[in-house]
Design an enzyme around this catalytic site. Structure first.
Site, short mmCIF file in Angstrom:
data_model
loop_
_atom_site.label_atom_id
_atom_site.label_comp_id
_atom_site.label_asym_id
_atom_site.label_seq_id
_atom_site.Cartn_x
_atom_site.Cartn_y
_atom_site.Cartn_z
N HIS A 172 30.19 59.84 15.73
CA HIS A 172 29.76 60.92 14.83
C HIS A 172 28.37 60.62 14.28
CE1 HIS A 172 33.18 63.73 13.92
NE2 HIS A 172 33.81 62.83 14.63
N ARG A 223 24.26 62.57 14.85
CA ARG A 223 23.61 63.22 13.70
C ARG A 223 22.17 62.73 13.57
NH1 ARG A 223 28.78 62.03 10.91
NH2 ARG A 223 27.72 60.35 9.85
#
Length: 176
Positions: free
Chosen positions: A51, A55
Site C-alpha cells: 500500500h 502511494r
C-alpha cells in the site's frame, strides 16, 4: 474528484483501496489514515508495504483510530482505510468482543457520532474505504455477527454524510 466526501465499499480484495487512492491522485498531499489494528506478522507487513509503495511520497500516514481527531485537524485531503479495521480496533481497544451487544453498540456508536460530526464539518476532501460484509452467509460466531451488524450500521450512517458512494466489485466501480 468532484465530490467532497466519498464512501468506497466492496468486498475483500475488490480493488476498493486502489480506487480510493485514484480518487485523490490529483491532490498535492494526502493524509492517509490507517485506522485499524497493527498485526505483527509477515503477511500483514507485506500488505502494508505494498500500500505504501504505490502511494506518492507527498502522502503522510497516520496510524490511529482517532479518525475524528484527524478530520478536525487536517489541512489537506484525507483517505481513511478502512472503517472495517477501525471497527475491529475500536472493539479490541475497549476489550468488548464478549460484552453484551448493547454495550458494544453504545461504545462504537458514540465514537461513530464523533467521526460523523467531524466528517460533516471538515472542509477537506475525504475518501473513506469500508468493507461490504452483509452479502454473505450469517456468521457462525457471535463476534462475527456483532461485527457484521455494526459495520452495516456504520456504513449506512457514513453514507448519509457522504456526497457519493462507490461500490467496487472485481475492480469495477459502480457509483450508487
Amino acid at each position: 474528484m468532484s465530490a467532497a466526501r466519498v464512501l468506497v465499499t466492496g468486498g475483500v480484495r475488490s480493488g476498493k483501496s486502489r480506487h480510493a487512492e485514484a480518487l485523490l491522485a490529483d491532490a498535492a498531499g494526502v493524509t492517509y489514515v490507517a485506522a485499524g489494528p497493527v498485526y505483527d506478522d509477515a503477511d500483514w507487513a507485506a500488505r502494508i508495504a505494498a500500500h505504501r509503495d504505490r502511494r506518492p511520497d507527498t502522502w503522510t500516514t497516520e496510524e490511529t483510530r482517532d479518525v475524528a481527531g484527524v478530520l478536525g485537524a487536517v489541512e489537506q485531503p484525507v483517505l481513511v482505510d478502512c472503517l472495517g479495521t477501525w471497527l475491529t480496533g475500536v472493539i479490541d481497544d475497549a476489550g468488548l468482543w464478549e460484552a453484551p451487544v448493547e454495550e458494544v453498540e453504545a461504545h462504537v456508536l458514540g465514537l461513530l457520532d464523533a467521526l460523523l460530526a467531524a466528517l460533516a464539518a471538515t472542509g477537506q476532501r475525504v475518501v473513506l474505504v469500508t468493507n461490504e460484509v452483509g452479502l454473505g452467509v450469517v456468521p457462525e460466531h457471535r463476534s462475527a455477527r456483532v461485527f457484521r451488524d455494526l459495520l452495516g450500521t456504520i456504513n449506512q450512517r457514513v453514507a448519509e454524510v457522504c456526497d457519493e458512494v462507490h461500490l467496487v466489485v472485481a475492480g469495477r466501480v459502480l457509483r450508487l
